[in-house]
Design a protein around this motif. Structure first.
Motif, PDB file in Angstrom:
ATOM      1  N   THR A   1      81.766  43.771  59.938  1.00 58.48           N
ATOM      2  CA  THR A   1      82.904  43.945  59.033  1.00 58.48           C
ATOM      3  C   THR A   1      83.963  44.785  59.737  1.00 58.48           C
ATOM      4  O   THR A   1      83.654  45.530  60.666  1.00 58.48           O
ATOM      5  N   GLY A   2      85.201  44.639  59.284  1.00 58.27           N
ATOM      6  CA  GLY A   2      86.285  45.434  59.846  1.00 58.27           C
ATOM      7  C   GLY A   2      87.221  45.859  58.737  1.00 58.27           C
ATOM      8  O   GLY A   2      86.812  45.972  57.593  1.00 58.27           O
ATOM      9  N   LYS A   3      88.497  46.079  59.120  1.00 55.28           N
ATOM     10  CA  LYS A   3      89.475  46.579  58.148  1.00 55.28           C
ATOM     11  C   LYS A   3      89.689  45.581  56.999  1.00 55.28           C
ATOM     12  O   LYS A   3      89.652  45.963  55.837  1.00 55.28           O
ATOM     13  N   ASP A   4      89.902  44.303  57.340  1.00 58.03           N
ATOM     14  CA  ASP A   4      90.229  43.314  56.312  1.00 58.03           C
ATOM     15  C   ASP A   4      89.527  41.983  56.542  1.00 58.03           C
ATOM     16  O   ASP A   4      90.037  40.928  56.206  1.00 58.03           O
ATOM     17  N   PHE A   5      88.349  42.028  57.160  1.00 51.94           N
ATOM     18  CA  PHE A   5      87.628  40.778  57.466  1.00 51.94           C
ATOM     19  C   PHE A   5      86.131  41.019  57.575  1.00 51.94           C
ATOM     20  O   PHE A   5      85.683  42.154  57.724  1.00 51.94           O
ATOM     21  N   THR A   6      85.383  39.931  57.507  1.00 48.98           N
ATOM     22  CA  THR A   6      83.967  39.957  57.861  1.00 48.98           C
ATOM     23  C   THR A   6      83.721  38.798  58.816  1.00 48.98           C
ATOM     24  O   THR A   6      84.133  37.674  58.524  1.00 48.98           O
TER      25      THR A   6
ATOM     26  N   VAL B   1      84.753  38.788  51.434  1.00 52.28           N
ATOM     27  CA  VAL B   1      85.853  39.692  51.139  1.00 52.28           C
ATOM     28  C   VAL B   1      86.060  39.617  49.633  1.00 52.28           C
ATOM     29  O   VAL B   1      86.111  38.518  49.079  1.00 52.28           O
ATOM     30  N   ASP B   2      86.139  40.762  48.971  1.00 49.00           N
ATOM     31  CA  ASP B   2      86.269  40.770  47.515  1.00 49.00           C
ATOM     32  C   ASP B   2      87.580  40.084  47.120  1.00 49.00           C
ATOM     33  O   ASP B   2      88.644  40.420  47.658  1.00 49.00           O
ATOM     34  N   PRO B   3      87.510  39.113  46.179  1.00 47.50           N
ATOM     35  CA  PRO B   3      88.711  38.367  45.818  1.00 47.50           C
ATOM     36  C   PRO B   3      89.802  39.244  45.195  1.00 47.50           C
ATOM     37  O   PRO B   3      90.974  38.897  45.285  1.00 47.50           O
ATOM     38  N   ILE B   4      89.441  40.357  44.582  1.00 51.86           N
ATOM     39  CA  ILE B   4      90.446  41.200  43.918  1.00 51.86           C
ATOM     40  C   ILE B   4      90.865  42.377  44.792  1.00 51.86           C
ATOM     41  O   ILE B   4      92.037  42.581  45.064  1.00 51.86           O
ATOM     42  N   THR B   5      89.894  43.164  45.271  1.00 51.85           N
ATOM     43  CA  THR B   5      90.241  44.363  46.033  1.00 51.85           C
ATOM     44  C   THR B   5      90.478  44.071  47.521  1.00 51.85           C
ATOM     45  O   THR B   5      90.954  44.938  48.248  1.00 51.85           O
TER      46      THR B   5
ATOM     47  N   ALA C   1      85.175  33.589  60.448  1.00 50.83           N
ATOM     48  CA  ALA C   1      85.803  34.808  59.929  1.00 50.83           C
ATOM     49  C   ALA C   1      86.139  34.626  58.452  1.00 50.83           C
ATOM     50  O   ALA C   1      86.697  33.601  58.070  1.00 50.83           O
ATOM     51  N   VAL C   2      85.761  35.618  57.644  1.00 54.32           N
ATOM     52  CA  VAL C   2      86.122  35.612  56.226  1.00 54.32           C
ATOM     53  C   VAL C   2      87.242  36.630  56.048  1.00 54.32           C
ATOM     54  O   VAL C   2      87.077  37.802  56.385  1.00 54.32           O
ATOM     55  N   THR C   3      88.391  36.184  55.552  1.00 57.32           N
ATOM     56  CA  THR C   3      89.497  37.092  55.227  1.00 57.32           C
ATOM     57  C   THR C   3      89.944  36.792  53.809  1.00 57.32           C
ATOM     58  O   THR C   3      89.391  35.897  53.176  1.00 57.32           O
ATOM     59  N   LYS C   4      90.961  37.510  53.333  1.00 59.78           N
ATOM     60  CA  LYS C   4      91.435  37.259  51.966  1.00 59.78           C
ATOM     61  C   LYS C   4      92.006  35.839  51.814  1.00 59.78           C
ATOM     62  O   LYS C   4      92.086  35.311  50.718  1.00 59.78           O
ATOM     63  N   ASP C   5      92.358  35.203  52.940  1.00 61.06           N
ATOM     64  CA  ASP C   5      92.902  33.845  52.886  1.00 61.06           C
ATOM     65  C   ASP C   5      91.832  32.762  52.923  1.00 61.06           C
ATOM     66  O   ASP C   5      92.139  31.576  52.871  1.00 61.06           O
ATOM     67  N   GLY C   6      90.574  33.158  53.043  1.00 63.66           N
ATOM     68  CA  GLY C   6      89.489  32.182  53.066  1.00 63.66           C
ATOM     69  C   GLY C   6      88.658  32.276  54.330  1.00 63.66           C
ATOM     70  O   GLY C   6      88.686  33.288  55.022  1.00 63.66           O
TER      71      GLY C   6
END
Lengths: 204, 206
Positions: A9-14, A108-112, A184-189
């Motif tokens: 995991t990192g700042k905004d991804f897994t 990545v949590d869909p809300i936070t 990679a999982v990010t807030k964009d998918g």
């Protein structure tokens, strides 16, 4: 055990990485196997273990996660899914024929937009972790990640750490695991990341 | 070595003080000698001042803690009040004995204050629900031998909340440092009449 599963995991991804070799005894049956399943838009699960059990269990979980999303028009969070998977695996553990499956669940949590990673073994022990591995890869990669991982790393740095791990595995694992599939999982998918598996690493 | 009680490792201890009790656990989750996580708490809260510590097989620690969350929630809805520590201890005992011939591989510890009298209450169990009522301290996990030694030498009757915190913390920290399968930080709860203090101890990270 010779199957490689890695998660960071990192700042905004897994990031989730899995070896591409599908093995049966000493034989490699397939060199481009994908040991991951997407559970919903921002949750990915990687699996290893006994031949039939892995895909059967993963797709059962995938189907249930997708059914939930269709019925409720909301996705389950990675944490909720991890606990659902644990429940299924735990009830299987005390059945006549338990599933022999080890899992990494990243999302990545869909809300936070908080990235998360869950480590699950075939006994259904569940642990939230910043980075994880399964099988022999644990012995080679966890120490590397202990030294180099920071919670706020960028995706580029995450890929560098995976390369570091892959190099070490190529150097020290006696079997060829046919390289890694990296997602990679990010807030964009979820997207597959390009990864150089042809790099030759010399032994020490 | 392949005893289900010592695959994952972990330690837990509860102590009685003067009008207060304390319960503490380590944070390690391992697979034999390999540490997988250093963020796996083994003490769970059920209501205002009822606490349950669970050591043993990690999967059963999760299963059993989830099971009691369900049972205690159902109890609260039915009875319209919180569960008392002594009642909870009997619930733990009977729930474990239900699995007499296929037990959960856990060694539970209960700590709390009686909601009416405010009297301290602690007890421990074996994996099939035999209750060990104690007036001083209860230990469980892979560091039991070390914890018994530490508790026997540090504990004394009538400790206040601050002294009790120091005592239980030193007992746990020094016990897990002599056990390869537990450690990596600790959670300590001090339970007083109308105050619960949770402290996170870093401990040795090796």
């Amino acid at each position: 055990m010779p199957e490689v599963l890695l998660g960071i995991t990192g700042k905004d991804f897994t990031l989730i990485a899995a070896s591409k070799a599908a093995m049966r005894g000493a034989t490699i049956l397939k060199a481009a196997d994908d040991k991951t399943r997407q559970l919903n838009k921002h949750t990915l699960m990687a699996f290893s273990g006994e031949a039939g059990d892995t895909v059967q269990f993963a797709e059962y979980i995938q189907a249930n996660a997708q059914l939930y999303s269709m019925r409720n028009e909301t996705d389950l969070s990675p944490s909720a899914l991890a606990h659902f998977v644990r429940g299924e695996l735990a009830s299987s553990l005390r059945s006549r024929k338990p599933y022999n499956v080890n899992l990494l669940l990243g999302g990545v949590d869909p809300i936070t937009h908080q990235p998360s990673l869950y480590w699950l073994d075939y006994l259904a022990s569940l642990a939230p972790v910043p980075y994880a591995a399964h099988g022999y890869a644990q012995y080679y990669c966890l120490s590397l990640l202990d030294k180099h991982h920071q919670p706020d790393i960028t995706l580029e740095r995450g890929m560098e750490l995976l390369t570091l791990c892959a190099d070490e595995l190529k150097r020290r694992l006696p079997i060829d695991f046919k390289g890694l599939i990296v997602k990679a999982v990010t807030k964009d998918g979820i997207k597959e990341m390009p990864f150089d598996n042809d790099k030759v690493v010399k032994g020490t | 070595m392949p005893s289900p009680f010592s695959i994952n490792g972990g330690a837990c201890v509860a102590m009685v003080g003067k009008d207060c009790v304390a319960i503490a656990c380590d944070l390690r989750l391992g697979l034999q000698a390999l540490t997988v996580s250093n963020n796996f708490p083994k003490v769970f809260q059920y209501g205002d001042n009822v606490f349950l510590g669970l050591t043993g097989l990690a999967t059963d620690v999760s299963t059993v803690s989830d099971l009691f969350r369900y049972k205690v929630n159902m109890y609260r809805l039915r009875e319209e009040r919180h569960i008392a520590p002594r009642t909870f201890a009997n619930l733990v005992s009977s729930s474990l004995y239900e699995r007499r011939f296929g037990p959960y591989f856990v060694s539970p510890v209960v700590a709390g204050l009686d909601p009416k009298t405010g009297a301290p209450f602690i007890c421990g169990f074996d994996s099939i629900g035999c209750i060990d009522f104690a007036q001083d301290f209860i230990v469980s996990g892979t560091a039991t031998d070390q914890l018994f030694g530490m508790c026997e030498s540090l504990w004394e009757p009538g400790l206040g909340p601050d002294e009790l915190f120091e005592t239980i913390s030193q007992a746990l920290l020094n016990a897990v440092d002599r056990d390869a399968l537990s450690g990596w930080g600790a959670h300590v709860y001090i339970i007083e009449k109308d105050k619960v203090t949770k402290r996170l101890l870093k401990g040795r990270q090796d």
